[in-house]
Write a protein that holds these residues in place. Structure first.
Motif, PDB file in Angstrom:
ATOM      1  N   THR A 141      14.879  -8.277   0.996  1.00  0.00           N
ATOM      2  CA  THR A 141      13.564  -8.494   0.372  1.00  0.00           C
ATOM      3  C   THR A 141      13.678  -9.062  -1.043  1.00  0.00           C
ATOM      4  O   THR A 141      13.058 -10.092  -1.341  1.00  0.00           O
ATOM      5  N   ARG A 166      10.536   0.719  -8.528  1.00  0.00           N
ATOM      6  CA  ARG A 166      11.949   0.850  -8.872  1.00  0.00           C
ATOM      7  C   ARG A 166      12.763   1.370  -7.686  1.00  0.00           C
ATOM      8  O   ARG A 166      13.754   2.079  -7.863  1.00  0.00           O
ATOM      9  N   SER A 167      12.327   1.055  -6.453  1.00  0.00           N
ATOM     10  CA  SER A 167      13.068   1.558  -5.288  1.00  0.00           C
ATOM     11  C   SER A 167      14.391   0.812  -5.149  1.00  0.00           C
ATOM     12  O   SER A 167      14.573  -0.283  -5.687  1.00  0.00           O
ATOM     13  N   HIS A 189       6.944   2.083 -13.138  1.00  0.00           N
ATOM     14  CA  HIS A 189       6.940   3.078 -12.044  1.00  0.00           C
ATOM     15  C   HIS A 189       5.786   4.034 -12.292  1.00  0.00           C
ATOM     16  O   HIS A 189       4.955   3.793 -13.182  1.00  0.00           O
ATOM     17  N   THR A 190       5.761   5.132 -11.527  1.00  0.00           N
ATOM     18  CA  THR A 190       4.595   6.022 -11.628  1.00  0.00           C
ATOM     19  C   THR A 190       4.511   6.747 -12.975  1.00  0.00           C
ATOM     20  O   THR A 190       3.462   7.283 -13.322  1.00  0.00           O
ATOM     21  N   ALA A 209       5.021  -1.916  -5.319  1.00  0.00           N
ATOM     22  CA  ALA A 209       4.683  -0.493  -5.456  1.00  0.00           C
ATOM     23  C   ALA A 209       4.200   0.117  -4.147  1.00  0.00           C
ATOM     24  O   ALA A 209       4.255   1.326  -3.959  1.00  0.00           O
ATOM     25  N   GLY A 210       3.702  -0.731  -3.244  1.00  0.00           N
ATOM     26  CA  GLY A 210       3.176  -0.209  -1.987  1.00  0.00           C
ATOM     27  C   GLY A 210       1.811   0.440  -2.152  1.00  0.00           C
ATOM     28  O   GLY A 210       1.491   1.395  -1.460  1.00  0.00           O
ATOM     29  N   VAL A 229       5.130  -8.311  -3.386  1.00  0.00           N
ATOM     30  CA  VAL A 229       6.049  -7.864  -2.328  1.00  0.00           C
ATOM     31  C   VAL A 229       5.359  -6.872  -1.381  1.00  0.00           C
ATOM     32  O   VAL A 229       5.771  -6.682  -0.246  1.00  0.00           O
ATOM     33  N   ILE A 231       3.329  -4.667   1.204  1.00  0.00           N
ATOM     34  CA  ILE A 231       2.721  -4.837   2.544  1.00  0.00           C
ATOM     35  C   ILE A 231       1.938  -3.558   2.801  1.00  0.00           C
ATOM     36  O   ILE A 231       2.526  -2.487   2.976  1.00  0.00           O
ATOM     37  N   THR A 266      11.627 -12.878   4.446  1.00  0.00           N
ATOM     38  CA  THR A 266      12.665 -11.846   4.564  1.00  0.00           C
ATOM     39  C   THR A 266      13.567 -12.021   5.786  1.00  0.00           C
ATOM     40  O   THR A 266      14.795 -11.939   5.668  1.00  0.00           O
TER      41      THR A 266
HETATM   42  P1  NDP Z   1       8.782   2.840  -2.352  1.00  0.00           P
HETATM   43  O1  NDP Z   1       7.639   3.734  -2.006  1.00  0.00           O
HETATM   44  O2  NDP Z   1      10.155   3.244  -1.999  1.00  0.00           O
HETATM   45  O3  NDP Z   1       8.740   2.575  -3.923  1.00  0.00           O
HETATM   46  C1  NDP Z   1       7.561   2.276  -4.584  1.00  0.00           C
HETATM   47  C2  NDP Z   1       7.830   2.139  -6.057  1.00  0.00           C
HETATM   48  O4  NDP Z   1       6.623   1.797  -6.697  1.00  0.00           O
HETATM   49  C3  NDP Z   1       8.338   3.417  -6.711  1.00  0.00           C
HETATM   50  O5  NDP Z   1       9.329   3.103  -7.656  1.00  0.00           O
HETATM   51  C4  NDP Z   1       7.095   3.984  -7.374  1.00  0.00           C
HETATM   52  O6  NDP Z   1       7.367   4.695  -8.587  1.00  0.00           O
HETATM   53  C5  NDP Z   1       6.322   2.730  -7.719  1.00  0.00           C
HETATM   54  N1  NDP Z   1       4.891   2.979  -7.724  1.00  0.00           N
HETATM   55  C6  NDP Z   1       4.132   3.458  -6.713  1.00  0.00           C
HETATM   56  N2  NDP Z   1       2.846   3.570  -7.108  1.00  0.00           N
HETATM   57  C7  NDP Z   1       2.783   3.155  -8.383  1.00  0.00           C
HETATM   58  C8  NDP Z   1       1.758   3.042  -9.330  1.00  0.00           C
HETATM   59  N3  NDP Z   1       0.488   3.393  -9.031  1.00  0.00           N
HETATM   60  N4  NDP Z   1       2.056   2.568 -10.549  1.00  0.00           N
HETATM   61  C9  NDP Z   1       3.322   2.210 -10.863  1.00  0.00           C
HETATM   62  N5  NDP Z   1       4.356   2.299 -10.003  1.00  0.00           N
HETATM   63  C10 NDP Z   1       4.094   2.755  -8.779  1.00  0.00           C
HETATM   64  O7  NDP Z   1       8.412   1.435  -1.718  1.00  0.00           O
HETATM   65  P2  NDP Z   1       9.372   0.170  -1.368  1.00  0.00           P
HETATM   66  O8  NDP Z   1      10.076  -0.279  -2.572  1.00  0.00           O
HETATM   67  O9  NDP Z   1      10.128   0.458  -0.131  1.00  0.00           O
HETATM   68  O10 NDP Z   1       8.262  -0.906  -0.969  1.00  0.00           O
HETATM   69  C11 NDP Z   1       7.312  -1.352  -1.905  1.00  0.00           C
HETATM   70  C12 NDP Z   1       6.321  -2.245  -1.194  1.00  0.00           C
HETATM   71  O11 NDP Z   1       7.004  -3.378  -0.690  1.00  0.00           O
HETATM   72  C13 NDP Z   1       5.660  -1.602   0.022  1.00  0.00           C
HETATM   73  O12 NDP Z   1       4.329  -2.083   0.127  1.00  0.00           O
HETATM   74  C14 NDP Z   1       6.459  -2.091   1.189  1.00  0.00           C
HETATM   75  O13 NDP Z   1       5.719  -2.129   2.392  1.00  0.00           O
HETATM   76  C15 NDP Z   1       6.787  -3.493   0.709  1.00  0.00           C
HETATM   77  N6  NDP Z   1       7.983  -4.051   1.326  1.00  0.00           N
HETATM   78  C16 NDP Z   1       7.905  -5.351   1.706  1.00  0.00           C
HETATM   79  C17 NDP Z   1       8.967  -5.966   2.293  1.00  0.00           C
HETATM   80  C18 NDP Z   1       8.861  -7.413   2.631  1.00  0.00           C
HETATM   81  O14 NDP Z   1       9.665  -7.939   3.374  1.00  0.00           O
HETATM   82  N7  NDP Z   1       7.889  -8.134   2.065  1.00  0.00           N
HETATM   83  C19 NDP Z   1      10.198  -5.235   2.619  1.00  0.00           C
HETATM   84  C20 NDP Z   1      10.254  -3.907   2.012  1.00  0.00           C
HETATM   85  C21 NDP Z   1       9.149  -3.346   1.433  1.00  0.00           C
HETATM   86  P3  NDP Z   1       8.253   6.057  -8.640  1.00  0.00           P
HETATM   87  O15 NDP Z   1       9.678   5.618  -8.523  1.00  0.00           O
HETATM   88  O16 NDP Z   1       7.941   6.643  -9.961  1.00  0.00           O
HETATM   89  O17 NDP Z   1       7.805   6.881  -7.466  1.00  0.00           O
END
Ligand code: NDP
Length: 282
Positions: A141, A166-167, A189-190, A209-210, A229, A231, A266
């Motif tokens: 990704t 920050r995943s 991040h959150t 962030a999802g 990014v 979805i 991707t």
């Molecule tokens: P994760 O849930 O593992 O991580 C989300 C990150 O976003 C965390 O670091 C979290 O912070 C942060 N976050 C969540 N909510 C907030 C907010 N309100 N404000 C600030 N930061 C926030 O998700 P992924 O990294 O796995 O995926 C992220 C998105 O990307 C999803 O929508 C997923 O579906 C999409 N995705 C898309 C792909 C593609 O091919 N286009 C492939 C993989 C993912 P904290 O660390 O503090 O919890």
């Protein structure tokens, strides 16, 4: 209205480049092959696999899907991995995650051969992304984000860049990949105190962030490049990104849509990594 950065266009261009290389290898009797391993049933994994198999097929990359039962033991799972590591016909291995609870990702990740680890699961490849060392595999990704930037000649060098998320699959490795290309990075991040203040400074804003449509127009600097990014599915079941596209696109200089943005690239990046693995293993 900002320029739309089309993931489909990027994926098509990459597909043609990869296909001509695969055609050459096939003429020499070499068939780049990806193994996808899935344990149990998951609708999201099934959809991803379908897309990956289709895309690899279009490029000429062979795909084998190993479907294993949900209650498989860790030892049995590792035997499958070890067998595929040793199989010279398989060049890339991708394990669908999450795995069921009896199989520890922290054990499995060390067992996939780094040379076949096309989606950056093994810590050897993770460390190469972190240190900027060549010769590994970055996760697909964030690599897709970099493909989009390169395709549209967007140079991250010196750009004030903000990544939301920050995943280990997206935000963190992407920060390192952009740092390697000399961007100036902030990762949110959150616990970020004032997200809008951070994002509205960004010349390059990446949302991972999802959270459906969380990035609103007042959070975006005029003329920024916005890469989405996310979805997500909204209350009507419609796929959408983390960016409120209708609000933000008039403010942004360039923007990726969802669908048709990062997600569209991707699986083609996955195919690129399989081809690369095959070339390195020959
Ligand atoms: P994760 O849930 O593992 O991580 C989300 C990150 O976003 C965390 O670091 C979290 O912070 C942060 N976050 C969540 N909510 C907030 C907010 N309100 N404000 C600030 N930061 C926030 O998700 P992924 O990294 O796995 O995926 C992220 C998105 O990307 C999803 O929508 C997923 O579906 C999409 N995705 C898309 C792909 C593609 O091919 N286009 C492939 C993989 C993912 P904290 O660390 O503090 O919890």
């Amino acid at each position: 209205m900002g320029t739309i950065l089309s993931g489909k266009e990027v994926a098509e261009a990459l597909k043609h480049k990869l296909k001509s290389e695969v055609d050459e290898l096939r003429k020499k009797g070499v068939v780049p092959t990806l193994s996808i391993i899935i344990v149990g049933d998951r609708a999201d994994s099934a959809a991803y696999i379908k897309g990956a198999v289709k895309r690899c097929g279009e490029i000429g990359i062979e795909c084998s899907v190993t479907e294993l039962p949900q209650d498989l033991s860790q030892d049995e799972f590792l035997k499958v991995i070890h067998r595929q590591n040793a199989d010279e016909k398989i060049h890339g291995i991708m394990v669908m995650r999450p795995l069921p609870s009896q199989i520890s990702e922290n054990v499995v990740k060390y067992e996939i051969s780094p040379a076949k680890d096309v989606d950056c699961f093994n810590p050897v490849n993770v460390s190469k992304v972190m240190s900027g060392e060549e010769g590994g595999f970055a996760p697909c990704t964030p690599s897709a984000v970099m493909e989009i930037l390169h395709h549209y000649s967007i140079d991250p060098k010196g750009k004030r860049t903000v990544i939301v998320g920050r995943s280990m699959v997206v935000g963190r490795p992407l920060a390192m990949m952009l740092l390697k290309e000399n961007a100036t990075i902030t990762v949110c991040h959150t616990r970020t105190v004032n997200l809008a203040e951070e994002t509205s400074r960004a010349e390059l804003l990446i949302a991972a962030a999802g959270k459906a449509r969380m990035i609103k127009k007042e959070m975006v600097r005029e003329g920024a490049v916005v890469i989405d990014v996310g979805i997500n599915f909204d209350e009507n079941g419609r796929m959408c990104g983390d960016v409120d596209f209708d609000e933000v696109s008039p403010v942004a200089g360039m923007i990726t849509p969802v669908p048709g943005g990062v997600g569209a690239v991707t699986s083609t990046v996955l195919a690129k990594h399989v081809l690369e693995a095959c070339k390195r293993q020959r």
